[in-house]
Structures are given as structure tokens and as C-alpha cells.
Design a protein around this motif. Structure first.
Motif, short mmCIF file in Angstrom:
data_model
loop_
_atom_site.label_atom_id
_atom_site.label_comp_id
_atom_site.label_asym_id
_atom_site.label_seq_id
_atom_site.Cartn_x
_atom_site.Cartn_y
_atom_site.Cartn_z
N ALA A 223 0.82 -1.21 0.00
CA ALA A 223 0.00 0.00 0.00
C ALA A 223 0.86 1.26 0.00
N ARG A 224 2.17 1.11 -0.02
CA ARG A 224 3.08 2.25 -0.06
C ARG A 224 4.12 2.03 -1.16
N ASN A 225 4.58 3.11 -1.74
CA ASN A 225 5.62 3.01 -2.75
C ASN A 225 6.94 2.55 -2.15
N PHE A 226 7.63 1.68 -2.88
CA PHE A 226 8.97 1.20 -2.52
C PHE A 226 9.00 0.52 -1.16
N GLN A 227 7.88 -0.07 -0.78
CA GLN A 227 7.79 -0.81 0.48
C GLN A 227 8.56 -2.11 0.33
N SER A 228 9.51 -2.36 1.22
CA SER A 228 10.37 -3.53 1.08
C SER A 228 10.02 -4.65 2.05
N SER A 229 9.07 -4.40 2.95
CA SER A 229 8.67 -5.45 3.88
C SER A 229 7.27 -5.18 4.41
N VAL A 230 6.60 -6.23 4.83
CA VAL A 230 5.27 -6.11 5.41
C VAL A 230 5.20 -7.00 6.64
N GLU A 231 4.32 -6.63 7.56
CA GLU A 231 4.07 -7.46 8.74
C GLU A 231 2.76 -8.21 8.54
N ILE A 232 2.80 -9.51 8.70
CA ILE A 232 1.62 -10.34 8.58
C ILE A 232 1.05 -10.55 9.98
N HIS A 233 -0.12 -9.99 10.23
CA HIS A 233 -0.79 -10.07 11.52
C HIS A 233 -1.92 -11.08 11.40
N VAL A 234 -1.72 -12.26 11.98
CA VAL A 234 -2.68 -13.36 11.84
C VAL A 234 -3.76 -13.23 12.91
N LEU A 235 -5.01 -13.32 12.48
CA LEU A 235 -6.15 -13.07 13.37
C LEU A 235 -7.15 -14.21 13.35
N GLN A 236 -7.90 -14.32 14.45
CA GLN A 236 -8.97 -15.29 14.56
C GLN A 236 -10.21 -14.60 15.11
N GLY A 237 -11.33 -14.77 14.45
CA GLY A 237 -12.56 -14.16 14.94
C GLY A 237 -13.49 -13.77 13.81
N GLU A 238 -14.66 -13.29 14.18
CA GLU A 238 -15.71 -12.98 13.21
C GLU A 238 -15.91 -11.49 12.95
N ARG A 239 -15.21 -10.63 13.72
CA ARG A 239 -15.38 -9.20 13.56
C ARG A 239 -14.68 -8.70 12.30
N GLN A 240 -15.15 -7.58 11.77
CA GLN A 240 -14.62 -7.08 10.51
C GLN A 240 -13.39 -6.19 10.66
N MET A 241 -13.14 -5.74 11.89
CA MET A 241 -11.96 -4.92 12.14
C MET A 241 -10.95 -5.73 12.95
N ALA A 242 -9.68 -5.57 12.61
CA ALA A 242 -8.62 -6.38 13.24
C ALA A 242 -8.58 -6.22 14.75
N ARG A 243 -8.80 -5.00 15.22
CA ARG A 243 -8.67 -4.72 16.66
C ARG A 243 -9.65 -5.52 17.50
N ASP A 244 -10.73 -6.00 16.91
CA ASP A 244 -11.77 -6.71 17.66
C ASP A 244 -11.62 -8.22 17.62
N ASN A 245 -10.57 -8.71 16.98
CA ASN A 245 -10.34 -10.15 16.89
C ASN A 245 -9.12 -10.56 17.70
N LYS A 246 -8.93 -11.85 17.82
CA LYS A 246 -7.82 -12.39 18.62
C LYS A 246 -6.57 -12.51 17.76
N THR A 247 -5.45 -12.02 18.28
CA THR A 247 -4.17 -12.15 17.59
C THR A 247 -3.58 -13.54 17.85
N LEU A 248 -3.29 -14.26 16.77
CA LEU A 248 -2.66 -15.58 16.89
C LEU A 248 -1.15 -15.51 16.71
N GLY A 249 -0.69 -14.49 16.00
CA GLY A 249 0.75 -14.36 15.77
C GLY A 249 1.05 -13.28 14.76
N LYS A 250 2.33 -12.90 14.70
CA LYS A 250 2.79 -11.90 13.73
C LYS A 250 4.16 -12.33 13.20
N PHE A 251 4.41 -12.02 11.93
CA PHE A 251 5.74 -12.23 11.38
C PHE A 251 5.95 -11.29 10.21
#
Length: 342
Positions: A135-163
Motif C-alpha cells: 500500500a506504499r511506494n517502494f515498500q520492502s517489507s510487510v508485517e503479517i498479523h494473523v487473526l482469529q474471529g468474526e469481527r470485521q476490524m482487526a482490533r476486535d479479533n484475537k491475535t494468533l501471531g505476527k511475522f
């Protein structure tokens, strides 16, 4: 030691809230299956508490059928577990047992949206992939935020892990292709990988605790998703509209440099209107402004490929050149055309 004698009416009154709690998952199971009550052939009761008359009456009221009493309800869970163990061990071969994911799994994308990749009640084992981009120009890395839950916004779901996936080839936003793959095996162990299709670089994470949820936690997650569905839909609509507006504004700034000066005034006005809509945080205003701006950009005849041939020193003003990891700053490319293997 306490011994109290209760009549049926008193007992039913004391346990009414427990009976009502069992009705919700029954109705949810019917809704998830896509079946109506008259399509159910038999209702099996599990656990000693299913002998309570009020429970049996509630089941009959919902399904229209008397509970099946041909198997001891105290033994059914043990019998089911033994059969599943036999199937997993290869000793039982004439029985097909299917397990499903209790809640949806996905990742956080731009705007703080939770993009589901594997939906709740999907049969496992399962593998699903989806393509995302930066979503940004010349972005060389991204963080994958893995979620579990039924809500449509990330903040309202459970974090399972990040890498992090690093080493992405530096390119304009929207160009890199990042394939995120979720795999759930028969034991419920989740493996999530992210691969840059341009460089072949890949990172992954294995999650073993995704299924360690009590039935109460699962029911609560489902209930909250239903309770806050309208508010979640508004938040997601705003985040999606904002992402689209920001992308179109960027494209418009690039296109301006490629069209005759006499044609720029109209585009400048549409850019101004889109920025105003963006500040309003009103998803419908943003959508209308984006539609108009998008049509104007198409009318210029400047193709998407031409837009993305710009070099860093011809970029519009903005923080586009940093070699930074942007949390959740990547977007869905192909949400409909997912690959699946199960």
C-alpha cells in the motif's frame, strides 16, 4: 453436604438461563449448516444434562422432533472420540468424520480491516491462498498479523501471531504480488506463509493454539460479531473507502504530470473534492468522489502501466520513499479468486 428437594417448576425456574444458553448454539448450528429444521432427520443428545425435560422440550420446540434416545448420552462423547481416534490411526476405514474451524482466520490489511481467508465452519484439513499487494511506494517489507474471529476490524479479533516478510522488490504501490497461504491440518495446527511472487522470498509461522478455545469463547465471539455487525460494517466501509480514495489521489497526482497543462484544472478540482470527502470520514461521500475521480482518470487515456513508470524524483509530495515496514499496510488484490485445496 447439602441435600434439597425441588419440585419441577422450581428446578425449571432455576435452570431456565442455562436452557436458554443452549438454544443459541443450536440455532447457530442450523444457520451455519444452511438447513431448515424440517431437513433434520435425527437429533442426538449429548451429556447427562440432556436428560432434563426442559432441555428436551426446547430441542423439540426448535427442531420439531423428539430427541433420539437410542444411545446413552453419557457415553456419546467418548464413543465419538474413540471413533475419531480410530480413523486418525487408520483402524477405522469405513467412516468419514469431518472437523471444522470454530472461528474464521485471516490477516489485518490496510485500514485495520480483518480480511478473512478461511471462514468459520470450513472443513479441515484445508489450504487457502489469497493475493495481496503493498500500500506504499517502494515498500520492502510487510508485517503479517494473523487473526482469529468474526469481527470485521482487526482490533476486535484475537491475535494468533505476527511475522515479517522482508526483501520485497522495491516497486510502486500495487505492483508487488504477495501470496498469503493458510494451511490447517487434521489436528487443527495452522501454518501461515507469505511469499513475494516477484522474488520468491517466503516467511511462515506455525500456530498450535488456534483451536484451544472453550465453547463459551467461541459462542461469545459469534454473538459479538452479530451484535456489532452494523457498526463493524460502517467501520469497514469507511476504511475501504479511505484506502480507495488514497490510492486514487496518488494516481491522480502522477497522471497530472502526464497530461497537457490545459487539462489539469478539472483534475485539480476533482482531487480537491476527493480530499474533502476523505476528511469527512463519510464512506458514501468518499465513494461518490472516488467514482467521479476514477472516471476522470480513465478519460485521460493514461494507462495504469504508464502511471507506475514514475521514478522516485518525480513522485508527488508524500512519505513514499522510506524503506520501512508498514503494519497492515498491504491491500487485497484478488479476494474473489482464492485458491483452495481440501
Amino acid at each position: 453436604h447439602l441435600e434439597v428437594t425441588l419440585n419441577r417448576a422450581t428446578f425449571d425456574k432455576l435452570t431456565r438461563h442455562l436452557v436458554e444458553q443452549t438454544i443459541t448454539p443450536v440455532r447457530q448450528a442450523l444457520a451455519d449448516s444452511g438447513l431448515s429444521a424440517d431437513q433434520i432427520h435425527k437429533v442426538l443428545m449429548v451429556g447427562g444434562s440432556s436428560r432434563i425435560p426442559a432441555i428436551q422440550e426446547a430441542v423439540k420446540r426448535i427442531t420439531g422432533k423428539d430427541p433420539f434416545k437410542g444411545i446413552n448420552p453419557d457415553e456419546r462423547v467418548a464413543m465419538g472420540a474413540a471413533l475419531q481416534g480410530g480413523e486418525l490411526g487408520g483402524e477405522v476405514t469405513d467412516l468419514l468424520l469431518l472437523d471444522v474451524t470454530p472461528l474464521s482466520l485471516g490477516i489485518e490489511t490496510v485500514g485495520g480491516v480483518c480480511t478473512h481467508i478461511i471462514e468459520r465452519n470450513t472443513t479441515i484439513p484445508i489450504t487457502k491462498s489469497q493475493i495481496f499487494t503493498t500500500a506504499r511506494n517502494f515498500q520492502s517489507s510487510v508485517e503479517i498479523h494473523v487473526l482469529q474471529g468474526e469481527r470485521q476490524m482487526a482490533r476486535d479479533n484475537k491475535t494468533l501471531g505476527k511475522f515479517q516478510l522482508t526483501g520485497i522488490r522495491r516497486a510502486m504501490r500495487g505492483i508487488p504480488q504477495i501470496e498469503v497461504t493458510f494451511t490447517i491440518d487434521a489436528n487443527g495446527i495452522v501454518n501461515v506463509s507469505a511469499k513475494d511472487l516477484g522474488t520468491g522470498r517466503q516467511q511462515e509461522i506455525t500456530i498450535t493454539a488456534s483451536s484451544n478455545l472453550s465453547q463459551e469463547e467461541i459462542n461469545r465471539a459469534i454473538f459479538e460479531a452479530q451484535q456489532y455487525a452494523a457498526a463493524d460494517a460502517r467501520d469497514k466501509a469507511e476504511a475501504t473507502a479511505r484506502d480507495r480514495a488514497e490510492q486514487l489521489l496518488y494516481q491522480a497526482e502522477v497522471v497530472k504530470k502526464k497530461i497537457p497543462k490545459e487539462d489539469r484544472s478539472k483534475l485539480d478540482e476533482l482531487i480537491k473534492q476527493t480530499k474533502k470527502a476523505l476528511k469527512s470520514k463519510d464512506s458514501s461521500q468518499m465513494a461518490d468522489a472516488c467514482d467521479t475521480l476514477e472516471s476522470a482518470l480513465a478519460a485521460t487515456g493514461v494507462s495504469m502501466d504508464e502511471q507506475y513508470t514514475s521514478t522516485p524524483n518525480t513522485e508527488p509530495d508524500g512519505d513514499y520513499g522510506e524503506d520501512t515496514t508498514y503494519d497492515a499496510d498491504f491491500s487485497v488484490v484478488d479476494e474473489e479468486n482464492q485458491t483452495q485445496d481440501n
